[in-house]
Design a protein around this motif. Structure first.
Motif, PDB file in Angstrom:
ATOM      1  N   ASP A   1       0.687  -1.348   0.177  1.00 31.63           N
ATOM      2  CA  ASP A   1       0.175   0.120  -0.100  1.00 31.63           C
ATOM      3  C   ASP A   1       0.613   1.167   0.117  1.00 31.63           C
ATOM      4  O   ASP A   1       0.239   2.339   0.106  1.00 31.63           O
ATOM      5  CB  ASP A   1      -1.004   0.049   1.245  1.00 31.63           C
ATOM      6  CG  ASP A   1      -1.750  -1.107   1.198  1.00 31.63           C
ATOM      7  OD1 ASP A   1      -2.040  -1.579   0.024  1.00 31.63           O
ATOM      8  OD2 ASP A   1      -2.449  -1.530   2.096  1.00 31.63           O
ATOM      9  N   ALA A   2       2.125   1.140   0.092  1.00 27.47           N
ATOM     10  CA  ALA A   2       2.909   2.375   0.005  1.00 27.47           C
ATOM     11  C   ALA A   2       2.865   3.147  -0.997  1.00 27.47           C
ATOM     12  O   ALA A   2       2.861   2.923  -2.314  1.00 27.47           O
ATOM     13  CB  ALA A   2       4.404   1.765   0.396  1.00 27.47           C
ATOM     14  N   ASP A   3       2.976   4.632  -0.649  1.00 29.66           N
ATOM     15  CA  ASP A   3       3.134   5.727  -1.653  1.00 29.66           C
ATOM     16  C   ASP A   3       4.441   5.380  -2.582  1.00 29.66           C
ATOM     17  O   ASP A   3       4.584   5.432  -3.665  1.00 29.66           O
ATOM     18  CB  ASP A   3       2.871   6.952  -1.246  1.00 29.66           C
ATOM     19  CG  ASP A   3       1.289   7.255  -0.786  1.00 29.66           C
ATOM     20  OD1 ASP A   3       0.513   6.674  -1.216  1.00 29.66           O
ATOM     21  OD2 ASP A   3       1.234   7.732   0.264  1.00 29.66           O
ATOM     22  N   GLN A   4       5.406   5.323  -1.620  1.00 27.43           N
ATOM     23  CA  GLN A   4       6.963   5.263  -2.292  1.00 27.43           C
ATOM     24  C   GLN A   4       7.692   4.310  -1.290  1.00 27.43           C
ATOM     25  O   GLN A   4       7.518   4.199  -0.092  1.00 27.43           O
ATOM     26  CB  GLN A   4       7.541   6.602  -1.974  1.00 27.43           C
ATOM     27  CG  GLN A   4       8.911   6.640  -2.614  1.00 27.43           C
ATOM     28  CD  GLN A   4       9.527   8.018  -2.769  1.00 27.43           C
ATOM     29  OE1 GLN A   4       9.151   8.885  -1.792  1.00 27.43           O
ATOM     30  NE2 GLN A   4      10.362   8.101  -3.278  1.00 27.43           N
ATOM     31  N   ILE A   5       8.361   3.528  -1.973  1.00 29.29           N
ATOM     32  CA  ILE A   5       9.266   2.438  -1.032  1.00 29.29           C
ATOM     33  C   ILE A   5      10.773   2.871  -1.089  1.00 29.29           C
ATOM     34  O   ILE A   5      11.082   3.017  -2.446  1.00 29.29           O
ATOM     35  CB  ILE A   5       8.902   0.996  -1.400  1.00 29.29           C
ATOM     36  CG1 ILE A   5       7.506   0.733  -1.253  1.00 29.29           C
ATOM     37  CG2 ILE A   5      10.039   0.192  -0.877  1.00 29.29           C
ATOM     38  CD1 ILE A   5       7.169  -0.899  -1.853  1.00 29.29           C
ATOM     39  N   LEU A   6      11.544   3.081  -0.399  1.00 29.15           N
ATOM     40  CA  LEU A   6      12.748   3.646  -0.420  1.00 29.15           C
ATOM     41  C   LEU A   6      13.651   2.123   0.019  1.00 29.15           C
ATOM     42  O   LEU A   6      13.516   1.693   1.115  1.00 29.15           O
ATOM     43  CB  LEU A   6      13.155   4.783   0.202  1.00 29.15           C
ATOM     44  CG  LEU A   6      12.477   5.993  -0.319  1.00 29.15           C
ATOM     45  CD1 LEU A   6      12.578   7.142   0.875  1.00 29.15           C
ATOM     46  CD2 LEU A   6      13.038   6.557  -1.438  1.00 29.15           C
ATOM     47  N   ILE A   7      14.841   1.883  -0.695  1.00 29.17           N
ATOM     48  CA  ILE A   7      15.954   1.037  -0.200  1.00 29.17           C
ATOM     49  C   ILE A   7      17.117   1.940  -0.137  1.00 29.17           C
ATOM     50  O   ILE A   7      17.461   2.513  -1.117  1.00 29.17           O
ATOM     51  CB  ILE A   7      16.181  -0.307  -1.497  1.00 29.17           C
ATOM     52  CG1 ILE A   7      14.875  -0.858  -1.408  1.00 29.17           C
ATOM     53  CG2 ILE A   7      17.279  -1.044  -0.722  1.00 29.17           C
ATOM     54  CD1 ILE A   7      14.882  -2.050  -2.416  1.00 29.17           C
ATOM     55  N   SER A   8      17.625   1.937   1.143  1.00 29.79           N
ATOM     56  CA  SER A   8      18.940   2.868   1.146  1.00 29.79           C
ATOM     57  C   SER A   8      20.245   2.205   0.492  1.00 29.79           C
ATOM     58  O   SER A   8      20.297   0.968   0.333  1.00 29.79           O
ATOM     59  CB  SER A   8      19.404   3.154   2.701  1.00 29.79           C
ATOM     60  OG  SER A   8      20.484   3.679   2.765  1.00 29.79           O
TER      61      SER A   8
ATOM     62  N   PRO B   1      12.900  -2.412  -8.429  1.00 30.55           N
ATOM     63  CA  PRO B   1      11.557  -2.880  -9.171  1.00 30.55           C
ATOM     64  C   PRO B   1      10.847  -1.257  -9.241  1.00 30.55           C
ATOM     65  O   PRO B   1      11.343  -0.290  -8.505  1.00 30.55           O
ATOM     66  CB  PRO B   1      10.607  -3.469  -8.016  1.00 30.55           C
ATOM     67  CG  PRO B   1      11.620  -4.313  -7.200  1.00 30.55           C
ATOM     68  CD  PRO B   1      12.749  -3.295  -7.122  1.00 30.55           C
ATOM     69  N   ALA B   2       9.838  -1.070 -10.049  1.00 29.63           N
ATOM     70  CA  ALA B   2       9.461   0.080 -10.661  1.00 29.63           C
ATOM     71  C   ALA B   2       8.638   0.768  -9.453  1.00 29.63           C
ATOM     72  O   ALA B   2       8.493   2.144  -9.400  1.00 29.63           O
ATOM     73  CB  ALA B   2       8.344   0.055 -11.660  1.00 29.63           C
ATOM     74  N   SER B   3       8.337   0.058  -8.437  1.00 24.19           N
ATOM     75  CA  SER B   3       7.924   0.759  -7.013  1.00 24.19           C
ATOM     76  C   SER B   3       8.920   1.096  -6.200  1.00 24.19           C
ATOM     77  O   SER B   3       8.529   1.740  -5.010  1.00 24.19           O
ATOM     78  CB  SER B   3       6.770  -0.321  -6.677  1.00 24.19           C
ATOM     79  OG  SER B   3       7.461  -1.234  -6.283  1.00 24.19           O
ATOM     80  N   VAL B   4      10.029   1.096  -6.335  1.00 20.65           N
ATOM     81  CA  VAL B   4      11.059   1.494  -5.449  1.00 20.65           C
ATOM     82  C   VAL B   4      12.119   2.136  -5.982  1.00 20.65           C
ATOM     83  O   VAL B   4      12.519   2.457  -6.994  1.00 20.65           O
ATOM     84  CB  VAL B   4      11.837  -0.133  -5.078  1.00 20.65           C
ATOM     85  CG1 VAL B   4      13.013   0.129  -4.362  1.00 20.65           C
ATOM     86  CG2 VAL B   4      10.884  -1.126  -4.462  1.00 20.65           C
ATOM     87  N   SER B   5      12.591   3.163  -4.959  1.00 20.01           N
ATOM     88  CA  SER B   5      13.614   4.244  -5.440  1.00 20.01           C
ATOM     89  C   SER B   5      14.861   4.071  -4.401  1.00 20.01           C
ATOM     90  O   SER B   5      14.597   3.344  -3.380  1.00 20.01           O
ATOM     91  CB  SER B   5      12.901   5.401  -4.950  1.00 20.01           C
ATOM     92  OG  SER B   5      12.005   5.910  -6.167  1.00 20.01           O
ATOM     93  N   ILE B   6      15.965   3.929  -4.870  1.00 16.16           N
ATOM     94  CA  ILE B   6      17.111   4.052  -4.097  1.00 16.16           C
ATOM     95  C   ILE B   6      17.427   5.147  -3.359  1.00 16.16           C
ATOM     96  O   ILE B   6      17.376   6.423  -4.078  1.00 16.16           O
ATOM     97  CB  ILE B   6      18.451   3.608  -4.936  1.00 16.16           C
ATOM     98  CG1 ILE B   6      18.209   2.391  -5.805  1.00 16.16           C
ATOM     99  CG2 ILE B   6      19.726   3.473  -4.138  1.00 16.16           C
ATOM    100  CD1 ILE B   6      18.160   0.927  -4.914  1.00 16.16           C
TER     101      ILE B   6
END
Length: 130
Positions: free
Chosen positions: A30-37, A72-77
């Motif tokens: 359900d997240a608007d944005q998922i970040l991976i450090s 993945p498209a839903s994830v930002s670094i």
């Protein structure tokens, strides 16, 4: 809601394995944005190098997939910025793991909830979903 996923949560979510809690799965879905450090990728690289692909659990396939295909498209670094480095130096000494400390500093600076099984983030006052 914007989320920062801890290293193990990222690996279990992207590679699978069913070890994520139901609230974690719901939050990631359900997240608007998922970040991976980038700190998580660095941690995974160190652990895979130290323990080998066979003994590092889902970290080796996750690291391979992320570095080969990108997130993945839903994830930002989330890059580690200079202010993050300064923020780590101001954190209380609840935990010695430098990667968790960086994730805590990044979550606090950006008002992010963190998806993690590790209760150490509670000591820093970071909202944790598990």
């Amino acid at each position: 809601m914007n989320l920062l996923a801890d290293t193990h949560a990222c690996a279990w979510w992207i590679v699978g394995g069913g070890r994520l809690s139901e609230p974690a799965v719901r939050a990631l879905s359900d997240a608007d944005q998922i970040l991976i450090s980038i700190a998580s990728l660095w941690e995974a690289g160190i652990k895979v190098g130290k323990f080998g692909a066979e003994r590092s659990g889902p970290l080796a396939p996750w690291l391979d997939r992320i570095t080969r295909d990108g997130p993945p498209a839903s994830v930002s670094i989330l890059e580690v910025a200079l202010p993050d480095c300064r923020a780590v130096s101001r954190l209380p000494s609840h935990h010695g793991d430098p990667f968790d400390r960086m994730l805590a500093a990044q979550a606090m600076a950006r008002d992010l909830a963190i998806v993690s099984a590790d209760p150490v983030f509670d000591d820093y006052g970071v909202k944790r979903i598990w």
